[in-house]
Design an enzyme around this catalytic site. Structure first.
Site: not given
Length: 525
Positions: A86, A181, A183, A235-241
């Protein structure tokens, strides 16, 4: 010696399109490492990065305006393939001697382009054929300007009635431009075109896979921290786990995870985190019960932003106190991911699209001079989840709906009290349980319950009661920038409402939020 998974790499220059991060995610899905930089990088930076190919993203500005963004001229002199999308195609055309002007017909949405000349980019790729056997491609357009003359050494590859140069190419230099686009999923063969460019034309190998990313991350962690000790706020969240699992694989018992139970978590969440990471995976976890401390700090506060700041401040205080109790900790680990890192500071001119940065660096005490370990900082969220699966984390945990950092602190409207949190936890657990039972959980993007600080009259048996109200919220969205309320079946909503009112003593009324974003936000606070 681990394999060099960054050996083949694509550079994506960002001209401000809302889809630019999606381009990067698509390249990664093809197994190739890429980075996203502001459009105004220097020749030296490009040389240093040494890309196998360059993609010029779309953007909201017009190349016909005097000070609109341009690709560094070196992009076209580096000797590597270039793919303009584009706005990226328009600036390529203009910078190489073509012409762009505002179109009388703005094209936004579905279009069908006809392939009129052979090109390595689309050879053998088609959605349909014309009556005389020409390939047709179903694509997603989003542009006001259009190329009206291509550079003299380019050929027209595809066109529409209103867009004569929908695809252009210089096969010798391996320069390609598309006025749509590739993508987005609406461009049905878009991934095949990106794959053709990245894997075939740029000749990049598929080295960027979850297993290889893990091996690379483990090797880099070991090289960075050696035998030193590392602390992580879990924390139990995705990133920290996932950060915890990577570090545990790399350095074992030299990792200490601090889990702060702030009293604002979902039902049984603290027990689940301790059971999974402590008992099942054998991580070294310090559990800090801090509900009273958080709730006393929040007492009397009604303002959402003030509540967020209080929760953040108290977390840092509690985490710092625990960190000071540990001896010889040299490193702080964080679950920073790639979208956190992308920010407008990369732009020297200040004209690049601003993507808000929210580094989650906690305020450590000044006397603690720690290095920072961020093993996920090259990864998008979907990649983090795939790595989590590879590391053995359960699917249900990795693909849970988003949960705000301040937790129930922003799902209890107004002042946060233990009584309100306890009622909300139980009501929300019923809603989520019923969504899973009805096979609706994965069909909505996010679902949760909100506690409203208003009482409503209800009838129980022969008596009347005057109890609290909760609202159910469920939305469908692709990017969380805009969202539609989910059209959940009436009988399902009735079942959830009946269960909450009958099973959660203290709630007399359940309502359903039918607000879209915009004008409403997804969370209430």
């Amino acid at each position: 010696m681990t394999e060099n998974i960054h050996k083949h790499r694509i550079l994506i220059l960002d001209f401000g399109s809302q889809y630019t991060q999606l381009v990067a995610r698509r390249v990664r899905e093809l197994g190739v490492y890429c980075e996203l930089w502001a459009w105004d990088v220097t020749e030296a930076q490009i040389r240093d990065f040494n890309p196998s190919g360059i993609i010029l993203s779309g953007g909201p500005e017009s190349t016909t305006e005097e000070n609109s963004p341009r690709a560094p001229q070196y992009v076209f002199e580096a000797g590597v393939p270039v793919f303009g999308v584009c706005y990226g195609m328009q600036t390529m055309a203009m910078q190489l001697g073509g012409h762009v002007e505002a179109s009388n017909e703005r094209e936004f949405g579905y279009a069908q382009v006809e392939v009129v000349n052979d090109s390595a980019l689309v050879r053998g790729i088609e959605d349909a054929l014309t009556a005389d056997g020409k390939p047709l491609l179903d694509v997603w357009m989003s542009h006001g300007d259009k190329v009206t003359a291509i550079p003299s050494d380019f050929v027209t590859v595809a066109s529409t009635e209103s867009c004569p140069f929908a695809i252009m190419a210089n096969e010798e230099k391996r320069f390609y431009g598309v006025q749509f686009h590739p993508e987005v999923t609406h461009t049905r063969q878009g991934m095949r075109m990106l794959e053709r460019f990245v894997r075939d034309i740029c000749q990049c190998e598929a080295l960027w896979t979850p297993a290889k990313i893990i091996d690379d991350a483990v090797a880099r962690i070991r090289e960075q921290v050696g035998d030193d000790k590392v602390i992580l706020g879990l924390s139990g969240g995705v990133d920290s786990s996932v950060t915890a699992m990577l570090l545990h694989r790399a350095i074992g018992k030299n990792l200490t995870c601090v889990f702060v139970d702030n009293g604002l978590l979902r039902l049984s969440e603290a027990e689940q985190v301790l059971d999974m990471f402590g008992d099942h995976f054998g991580l070294n976890i310090v559990h800090v019960p801090a509900e009273d401390r958080f709730l006393s700090a929040l007492a009397g506060e009604n303002d959402p932003e003030a509540k967020r700041k209080i929760i953040g401040r108290v977390f840092v205080e509690v985490f710092d106190e625990e960190a000071l109790k540990l001896e010889d900790v040299k490193w702080l680990a964080q679950g920073t991911i790639y979208p956190d890192v992308i920010e407008s500071a990369a732009s020297a001119t200040g004209k690049a699209h601003v993507i808000k940065s929210h580094h989650n660096v906690g305020g450590l005490p000044k006397e603690m001079k720690m290095g920072l370990v961020e093993p996920l900082k090259e990864l998008f969220k979907d990649e983090v989840r795939k790595i989590g699966l590879e590391l053995g984390l359960p699917y249900d945990m990795l693909y849970r709906h988003p949960f705000p950092g301040p937790g129930l602190g922003v799902r209890v409207l107004g002042e946060v009290k233990k009584e309100y949190c306890d009622l909300l936890r139980r009501a929300d657990a019923i809603f989520i349980e019923e969504l899973r039972k009805a096979d609706l959980y994965d069909k909505v993007s996010q679902a949760f319950t909100v506690f409203l600080p208003v009482r409503s009259v209800g009838v129980m048996g022969d008596g009347r009661k005057y109890d609290w109200v909760v609202s159910l919220r469920a939305v469908e969205t692709i990017d969380f920038m805009t969202a539609h309320w989910a059209h959940l079946p009436y009988d399902f909503l009735g079942r959830v409402s009946n269960r909450i009112i009958n099973e959660v003593n203290g709630i007399s009324r359940v309502v359903y939020d039918i607000s879209g974003k915009p004008p409403a936000t997804i969370e209430w606070e």
